[in-house]
Write a protein that holds these residues in place. Structure first.
Motif, PDB file in Angstrom:
ATOM      1  N   LYS A  43       8.169   4.641   3.481  1.00 30.43           N
ATOM      2  CA  LYS A  43       7.196   4.645   2.528  1.00 30.43           C
ATOM      3  C   LYS A  43       5.738   4.510   3.297  1.00 30.43           C
ATOM      4  N   PHE A  44       4.921   5.157   2.804  1.00 33.24           N
ATOM      5  CA  PHE A  44       3.527   5.555   3.573  1.00 33.24           C
ATOM      6  C   PHE A  44       2.414   4.841   3.044  1.00 33.24           C
ATOM      7  N   THR A  45       1.494   4.277   3.988  1.00 32.42           N
ATOM      8  CA  THR A  45       0.223   3.462   3.502  1.00 32.42           C
ATOM      9  C   THR A  45      -0.556   4.477   2.874  1.00 32.42           C
ATOM     10  N   GLY A  46      -0.478   5.740   3.311  1.00 36.70           N
ATOM     11  CA  GLY A  46      -1.303   6.937   2.887  1.00 36.70           C
ATOM     12  C   GLY A  46      -1.031   7.716   1.731  1.00 36.70           C
ATOM     13  N   ALA A  47       0.069   7.311   1.092  1.00 37.90           N
ATOM     14  CA  ALA A  47       0.575   7.565  -0.237  1.00 37.90           C
ATOM     15  C   ALA A  47      -0.439   7.313  -1.273  1.00 37.90           C
ATOM     16  N   GLY A  48      -0.562   7.888  -2.325  1.00 38.54           N
ATOM     17  CA  GLY A  48      -1.558   7.779  -3.409  1.00 38.54           C
ATOM     18  C   GLY A  48      -1.372   6.477  -4.063  1.00 38.54           C
ATOM     19  N   GLN A  49      -0.250   5.635  -3.952  1.00 37.50           N
ATOM     20  CA  GLN A  49      -0.282   4.458  -4.550  1.00 37.50           C
ATOM     21  C   GLN A  49      -1.025   3.550  -3.863  1.00 37.50           C
ATOM     22  N   GLY A  50      -1.081   3.647  -2.518  1.00 35.97           N
ATOM     23  CA  GLY A  50      -1.563   2.881  -1.486  1.00 35.97           C
ATOM     24  C   GLY A  50      -0.763   1.482  -1.122  1.00 35.97           C
ATOM     25  N   ARG A  51      -1.352   0.658  -0.122  1.00 41.20           N
ATOM     26  CA  ARG A  51      -0.719  -0.277   0.339  1.00 41.20           C
ATOM     27  C   ARG A  51      -0.070  -1.363  -0.780  1.00 41.20           C
ATOM     28  N   LYS A  52      -0.461  -1.592  -1.796  1.00 43.99           N
ATOM     29  CA  LYS A  52       0.115  -2.477  -2.565  1.00 43.99           C
ATOM     30  C   LYS A  52       1.439  -2.166  -3.169  1.00 43.99           C
ATOM     31  N   THR A  53       1.919  -0.847  -2.960  1.00 42.14           N
ATOM     32  CA  THR A  53       3.018  -0.574  -3.217  1.00 42.14           C
ATOM     33  C   THR A  53       4.221  -1.082  -2.202  1.00 42.14           C
ATOM     34  N   LEU A  54       3.384  -0.854  -1.099  1.00 41.42           N
ATOM     35  CA  LEU A  54       4.322  -1.475   0.067  1.00 41.42           C
ATOM     36  C   LEU A  54       4.514  -3.014   0.134  1.00 41.42           C
ATOM     37  N   VAL A  55       3.384  -3.848  -0.432  1.00 39.84           N
ATOM     38  CA  VAL A  55       3.345  -5.312  -0.332  1.00 39.84           C
ATOM     39  C   VAL A  55       4.221  -5.697  -1.541  1.00 39.84           C
ATOM     40  N   ALA A  56       4.462  -4.667  -2.694  1.00 34.41           N
ATOM     41  CA  ALA A  56       5.429  -5.159  -3.511  1.00 34.41           C
ATOM     42  C   ALA A  56       7.004  -4.730  -3.115  1.00 34.41           C
ATOM     43  N   GLU A  57       7.071  -3.688  -2.205  1.00 34.73           N
ATOM     44  CA  GLU A  57       8.359  -3.562  -1.886  1.00 34.73           C
ATOM     45  C   GLU A  57       8.906  -4.710  -0.893  1.00 34.73           C
ATOM     46  N   VAL A  58       7.843  -5.280  -0.173  1.00 40.42           N
ATOM     47  CA  VAL A  58       8.266  -6.346   0.764  1.00 40.42           C
ATOM     48  C   VAL A  58       8.650  -7.612   0.175  1.00 40.42           C
TER      49      VAL A  58
END
Length: 274
Positions: free
Chosen positions: A35-50
């Protein structure tokens, strides 16, 4: 802390979701959904995943292992799809990988049985996180080796898109009328008794510490990544104290009819939704 690996080959995009994750190979010889930091949803999506993924794993739920994944944008130069090229070029540096489950199938509530205990555990977990993306329309559940696995938690904790609303959001009830496991008679009290005591400030602080600092910088209203981490801890801890009493599954009330999906209601007598 999350293990760190480096992506060595981009295999193929997964177009089921809006963020265009991809299957990649890494230098540890593992295969991951990236899952990419450059995706439209941005880095908050990755924060939520973690936060959600690691919390689920600590509670004993089946969530694929997460890793920190370094990406060299040069990998995208040979990709024929321009959309994928642009995504990879915009995501250089640290991204998130989720262990790929080969041969897994999307969960079908009409083909796979779930016990009331397991259904209750998943519903309670989703209620804590205010997960709006575990519906019968889009379950975000996989069946792998005959067991249920939870994936895709990017649409949880919606308050972190508007931090001034976090305190109010902590007390918000959770209506699981559309939850894909609603008709399996989720045993919410049992899940609350099991999980509630485990949601401590210490546990949440440990999990928040696993979120990379670079995904937490420049958040309006916060002076540091650690201050923002504590905001996640505070909100989830407050929500854990009360959410067990505020979970509904589309029940009929004196003012409203049942909101349970008609296509699920009454499929089997033991699953009937009132």
């Amino acid at each position: 802390m999350l293990t760190e690996v480096t992506a060595t080959r981009y295999v193929t995009p997964l177009r089921e979701g809006g963020s265009l994750p991809g299957i990649v190979e890494a230098d540890d010889l593992g295969t991951y959904v990236m899952k990419f930091t450059g995706a439209g949803q941005g880095r908050k999506t990755l924060v939520a995943e973690v936060i959600c993924g690691q919390l689920g794993r600590r509670l004993g739920l089946r969530v694929p292992e997460l890793v920190r994944m370094q990406l060299d944008p040069v990998i995208g130069l040979s990709e024929p799809d321009q959309e994928v090229q642009e995504l990879l070029k915009a995501s250089g540096g640290l991204n998130l990988g989720m262990d790929y489950l080969p041969g897994s199938l999307g969960f079908d509530p009409l083909a796979f049985e779930v016990s009331a205990r397991e259904a209750g555990r998943v519903v309670w977990f989703d209620a804590l996180l205010n997960n709006v993306d575990r519906s019968w329309r889009n379950p975000n559940l996989l069946v792998w080796h005959g067991q249920l696995w939870l994936i895709d938690h990017g649409a949880t904790m919606i308050w972190h898109h508007n931090w001034p609303s976090a305190e109010k959001a902590a007390a918000k009830p959770y209506d699981a009328a559309d939850h894909v496991l609603a008709t399996f008679g989720p045993d919410i009290p049992s899940a609350a008794a099991e999980f509630g005591p485990q949601i401590t400030e210490e546990l949440l602080t440990e999990i928040a510490a696993e979120v990379p600092a670079e995904w937490l910088v420049d958040e309006p209203g916060f002076d540091s990544p650690d201050e923002l981490r504590q905001a996640y801890v505070k909100t989830l801890l407050a929500r854990a104290r009360t959410i067990s009493d505020h979970i509904t599954i589309g029940e009929r009330t004196k003012d409203a009819a049942s909101r349970a999906p008609e296509w699920l209601a009454g499929k089997l007598p033991r699953r009937a939704v009132k």
